[in-house]
Design a protein around this motif. Structure first.
Motif, PDB file in Angstrom:
ATOM      1  N   PRO A  30       0.708  -1.199   0.175  1.00  0.00           N
ATOM      2  CA  PRO A  30       0.146   0.009   0.065  1.00  0.00           C
ATOM      3  C   PRO A  30       0.949   1.369   0.064  1.00  0.00           C
ATOM      4  CG  PRO A  30      -0.944  -1.618   1.435  1.00  0.00           C
ATOM      5  CD  PRO A  30       0.319  -2.272   1.089  1.00  0.00           C
ATOM      6  N   SER A  31       0.297   2.241  -0.766  1.00  0.00           N
ATOM      7  CA  SER A  31       1.069   3.552  -0.767  1.00  0.00           C
ATOM      8  C   SER A  31       1.050   4.149   0.704  1.00  0.00           C
ATOM      9  CB  SER A  31       0.214   4.479  -1.641  1.00  0.00           C
ATOM     10  OG  SER A  31      -1.155   4.891  -1.194  1.00  0.00           O
ATOM     11  N   GLU A  32       2.159   5.377   0.839  1.00  0.00           N
ATOM     12  CA  GLU A  32       1.942   6.032   2.050  1.00  0.00           C
ATOM     13  C   GLU A  32       0.790   6.875   2.337  1.00  0.00           C
ATOM     14  OE1 GLU A  32       5.092   8.990   2.035  1.00  0.00           O
ATOM     15  OE2 GLU A  32       6.644   7.658   1.611  1.00  0.00           O
ATOM     16  N   GLN A  33      -0.009   7.133   1.465  1.00  0.00           N
ATOM     17  CA  GLN A  33      -1.278   7.698   1.855  1.00  0.00           C
ATOM     18  C   GLN A  33      -2.239   6.720   2.322  1.00  0.00           C
ATOM     19  OE1 GLN A  33      -2.244  11.074   2.013  1.00  0.00           O
ATOM     20  NE2 GLN A  33      -3.857  10.473   3.043  1.00  0.00           N
ATOM     21  N   GLU A  34      -2.330   5.573   1.535  1.00  0.00           N
ATOM     22  CA  GLU A  34      -3.191   4.563   2.005  1.00  0.00           C
ATOM     23  C   GLU A  34      -3.065   3.834   3.264  1.00  0.00           C
ATOM     24  OE1 GLU A  34      -4.038   2.336  -2.557  1.00  0.00           O
ATOM     25  OE2 GLU A  34      -2.175   1.905  -1.189  1.00  0.00           O
ATOM     26  N   LEU A  35      -1.563   3.775   3.736  1.00  0.00           N
ATOM     27  CA  LEU A  35      -1.226   3.342   4.951  1.00  0.00           C
ATOM     28  C   LEU A  35      -1.444   4.485   6.009  1.00  0.00           C
ATOM     29  CD1 LEU A  35       2.358   1.784   4.300  1.00  0.00           C
ATOM     30  CD2 LEU A  35       0.196   0.524   5.052  1.00  0.00           C
ATOM     31  N   MET A  36      -1.349   5.832   5.627  1.00  0.00           N
ATOM     32  CA  MET A  36      -1.895   6.951   6.522  1.00  0.00           C
ATOM     33  C   MET A  36      -3.352   6.807   6.835  1.00  0.00           C
ATOM     34  SD  MET A  36       0.274  10.042   4.793  1.00  0.00           S
ATOM     35  CE  MET A  36      -0.591  11.325   5.429  1.00  0.00           C
ATOM     36  N   ASP A  37      -4.194   6.400   5.857  1.00  0.00           N
ATOM     37  CA  ASP A  37      -5.543   6.373   5.964  1.00  0.00           C
ATOM     38  C   ASP A  37      -5.903   5.262   6.819  1.00  0.00           C
ATOM     39  OD1 ASP A  37      -5.564   8.833   4.497  1.00  0.00           O
ATOM     40  OD2 ASP A  37      -6.445   7.819   2.510  1.00  0.00           O
ATOM     41  N   VAL A  41      -2.416   7.875  10.949  1.00  0.00           N
ATOM     42  CA  VAL A  41      -1.160   8.283  11.409  1.00  0.00           C
ATOM     43  C   VAL A  41      -0.402   9.216  10.446  1.00  0.00           C
ATOM     44  CG1 VAL A  41      -0.529   6.079  12.770  1.00  0.00           C
ATOM     45  CG2 VAL A  41       0.061   6.268  10.314  1.00  0.00           C
ATOM     46  N   SER A  42       0.277  10.090  10.845  1.00  0.00           N
ATOM     47  CA  SER A  42       1.005  10.928  10.035  1.00  0.00           C
ATOM     48  C   SER A  42       2.026  10.221   9.093  1.00  0.00           C
ATOM     49  CB  SER A  42       2.124  11.934  10.927  1.00  0.00           C
ATOM     50  OG  SER A  42       3.053  11.068  11.552  1.00  0.00           O
ATOM     51  N   LYS A  43       2.423  10.971   7.958  1.00  0.00           N
ATOM     52  CA  LYS A  43       3.372  10.711   6.975  1.00  0.00           C
ATOM     53  C   LYS A  43       4.749  10.204   7.511  1.00  0.00           C
ATOM     54  CE  LYS A  43       3.258  12.323   2.950  1.00  0.00           C
ATOM     55  NZ  LYS A  43       3.300  13.075   1.776  1.00  0.00           N
ATOM     56  N   ILE A  44       5.313  10.793   8.661  1.00  0.00           N
ATOM     57  CA  ILE A  44       6.718  10.430   8.949  1.00  0.00           C
ATOM     58  C   ILE A  44       6.454   9.261   9.699  1.00  0.00           C
ATOM     59  CG2 ILE A  44       6.017  11.676  11.256  1.00  0.00           C
ATOM     60  CD1 ILE A  44       9.187  12.402  11.285  1.00  0.00           C
ATOM     61  N   ASN A  48       8.693   6.113   8.512  1.00  0.00           N
ATOM     62  CA  ASN A  48       9.578   5.241   9.557  1.00  0.00           C
ATOM     63  C   ASN A  48       9.541   3.818   9.523  1.00  0.00           C
ATOM     64  OD1 ASN A  48      11.200   7.490  10.252  1.00  0.00           O
ATOM     65  ND2 ASN A  48       9.465   7.892  12.263  1.00  0.00           N
ATOM     66  N   ALA A  49       8.183   3.511   9.275  1.00  0.00           N
ATOM     67  CA  ALA A  49       7.901   1.859   9.160  1.00  0.00           C
ATOM     68  C   ALA A  49       8.428   1.528   7.658  1.00  0.00           C
ATOM     69  CB  ALA A  49       6.593   1.793   9.074  1.00  0.00           C
ATOM     70  N   LEU A  50       8.194   2.104   6.719  1.00  0.00           N
ATOM     71  CA  LEU A  50       8.898   1.892   5.466  1.00  0.00           C
ATOM     72  C   LEU A  50      10.389   1.687   5.524  1.00  0.00           C
ATOM     73  CD1 LEU A  50       6.296   3.545   2.844  1.00  0.00           C
ATOM     74  CD2 LEU A  50       6.225   1.036   3.789  1.00  0.00           C
ATOM     75  N   THR A  51      10.957   2.758   6.099  1.00  0.00           N
ATOM     76  CA  THR A  51      12.534   2.636   6.147  1.00  0.00           C
ATOM     77  C   THR A  51      13.104   1.689   6.728  1.00  0.00           C
ATOM     78  OG1 THR A  51      12.376   5.291   6.050  1.00  0.00           O
ATOM     79  CG2 THR A  51      14.379   4.107   6.959  1.00  0.00           C
ATOM     80  N   LEU A  52      12.374   1.169   8.027  1.00  0.00           N
ATOM     81  CA  LEU A  52      12.770  -0.150   8.780  1.00  0.00           C
ATOM     82  C   LEU A  52      12.805  -1.164   8.025  1.00  0.00           C
ATOM     83  CD1 LEU A  52      13.689  -0.986  11.393  1.00  0.00           C
ATOM     84  CD2 LEU A  52      11.374  -1.037  12.236  1.00  0.00           C
ATOM     85  N   ALA A 119       5.924   8.355  15.952  1.00  0.00           N
ATOM     86  CA  ALA A 119       7.095   8.286  14.959  1.00  0.00           C
ATOM     87  C   ALA A 119       7.905   7.142  15.396  1.00  0.00           C
ATOM     88  CB  ALA A 119       7.594   9.210  14.481  1.00  0.00           C
ATOM     89  N   GLY A 120       7.798   6.619  16.467  1.00  0.00           N
ATOM     90  CA  GLY A 120       8.561   5.815  17.100  1.00  0.00           C
ATOM     91  C   GLY A 120      10.065   6.493  17.755  1.00  0.00           C
ATOM     92  N   LEU A 121       9.899   7.530  17.958  1.00  0.00           N
ATOM     93  CA  LEU A 121      11.157   8.161  18.514  1.00  0.00           C
ATOM     94  C   LEU A 121      10.894   8.535  19.911  1.00  0.00           C
ATOM     95  CD1 LEU A 121      11.672  10.399  15.432  1.00  0.00           C
ATOM     96  CD2 LEU A 121      12.800   8.772  15.650  1.00  0.00           C
ATOM     97  N   SER A 122      11.966   8.780  20.806  1.00  0.00           N
ATOM     98  CA  SER A 122      11.736   9.185  22.171  1.00  0.00           C
ATOM     99  C   SER A 122      12.500  10.399  22.440  1.00  0.00           C
ATOM    100  CB  SER A 122      12.610   8.221  22.946  1.00  0.00           C
ATOM    101  OG  SER A 122      12.249   6.959  22.874  1.00  0.00           O
TER     102      SER A 122
END
Length: 330
Positions: A30-37, A41-44, A48-52, A119-122
């Motif tokens: 799924p595209s970024e927009q589809e996953l956001m919907d 969640v936000s684009k970042i 982050n999930a796709l980068t991982l 975004a998975g950041l502390s």
């Protein structure tokens, strides 16, 4: 059990689809927009999930086309837990603020922590208490700690702090908030300080307020400079002369002491012609509001004593004093 960060939830959802055969090697995910919907969640967070997933070799990202399950992927070898290396690459972000005294910064800290967590950041929070030397020490400490980036709300009396300049020269991931260093190429997020001041003063001038006090810290950071310029330009555009004797610049040592309220009260009391006041920071706005209330209270008490003394001196002339009610918009 601790709930997984949102970006990890997205990662595991995609991995589950690959393991179940719903997504096969070379399939487009799924595209970024589809996953956001889908995950709200936000684009970042999605990125982050796709980068991982890409770092783990599970997907391939193609610029302009999307992300695809790796063609060489061996499904049975997929591990649900991210590798320690990948997890640590999305760890700490340093957030440096000058104070926690204002509601603006309190909300800023709250929302920043929320979105970083999403975004998975502390977040590592440091308060400089408006000290540029503490700010320099904090920057050094956080970078030595290994933070991946910094969010910096510079101190009120910020000049060209060498530590901030070094961040820019080293191209260390950093974003400045509200105050920044002029002529230094870096990432900044600021309010339209000039435009906001211009609109506010133009409105007051349109209501026949020409004797407008300017209440400000005695310093020259970019936010204060831009708001002052907006103040001046509003007068210039309407062809009205500015009375700069109505400008109250509060020395920083007084602003941060118990003398601040008396300082502003005395200024307002000694300039009786003021019809409106414009404060350049939240801190000076609170001081100005408190000073005005204090002066009004003193005025009302003086009236009360005057009426009482009249009667005690056998002067009987009943009066009805009505204290005006002011409508204040939050």
């Amino acid at each position: 059990m601790k709930k997984l960060a949102l970006y990890k939830q997205i990662r595991e959802n995609i991995i589950q689809k690959i393991k179940s055969g719903q997504l096969r090697p070379t399939d487009r995910i799924p595209s970024e927009q589809e996953l956001m919907d889908e995950f709200r969640v936000s684009k970042i967070t999605v990125r982050n999930a796709l980068t991982l997933l890409a770092d783990e070799g599970l997907i391939i990202r193609v610029q302009g086309k999307g992300s695809f399950v790796s063609s060489s992927l061996v499904v049975s070898s997929i591990n649900f837990s991210p590798s320690p290396c990948s997890a640590s690459s999305m760890s700490l972000i340093g957030f440096i603020i000058p104070t926690m005294r204002t509601r603006v910064i309190q909300k800023l800290v709250d929302y920043t922590e929320h979105f970083l967590q999403e975004a998975g950041l502390s977040m590592v929070l440091s308060i400089t208490r408006e000290s540029s030397s503490i700010e320099s020490n904090v920057i050094r400490t956080l970078t030595e700690l290994g933070v991946k980036g910094l969010i910096v709300f510079p101190t009120e009396d910020e000049k060209y702090n060498e530590s901030l300049l070094r961040l820019s020269l080293d191209k260390f991931p950093c974003v400045f908030i509200d105050r920044y260093l002029r002529n230094i190429d870096t990432y900044t997020i600021t309010s339209d300080n000039y435009g906001g001041a211009y609109k506010a003063i133009s409105h007051l001038l349109s209501k026949s307020h020409q004797q407008i006090a300017l209440i400000s810290p005695e310093n020259a950071n970019t936010a204060v400079e831009d708001r002052t310029l907006g103040f001046e330009q509003a007068y210039t555009d309407q062809g009205i002369s500015i009375d700069k004797s109505l400008w109250c610049h509060i020395p920083l040592d007084i602003l941060r002491s118990e003398q601040a309220l008396d300082y502003v009260s005395n200024f307002l009391q000694n300039h009786s012609g003021i019809s409106a006041a414009f404060s350049l920071t939240e801190e000076t706005a609170r001081l100005t509001s408190a000073a005005i209330s204090l002066l009004n209270d003193h005025s009302n008490i003086d009236l009360l004593l005057k009426l009482l003394c009249e009667q005690m001196e056998d002067i009987y002339s009943p009066k009805n004093a009505v204290i005006p009610v002011e409508l204040i918009f939050p």
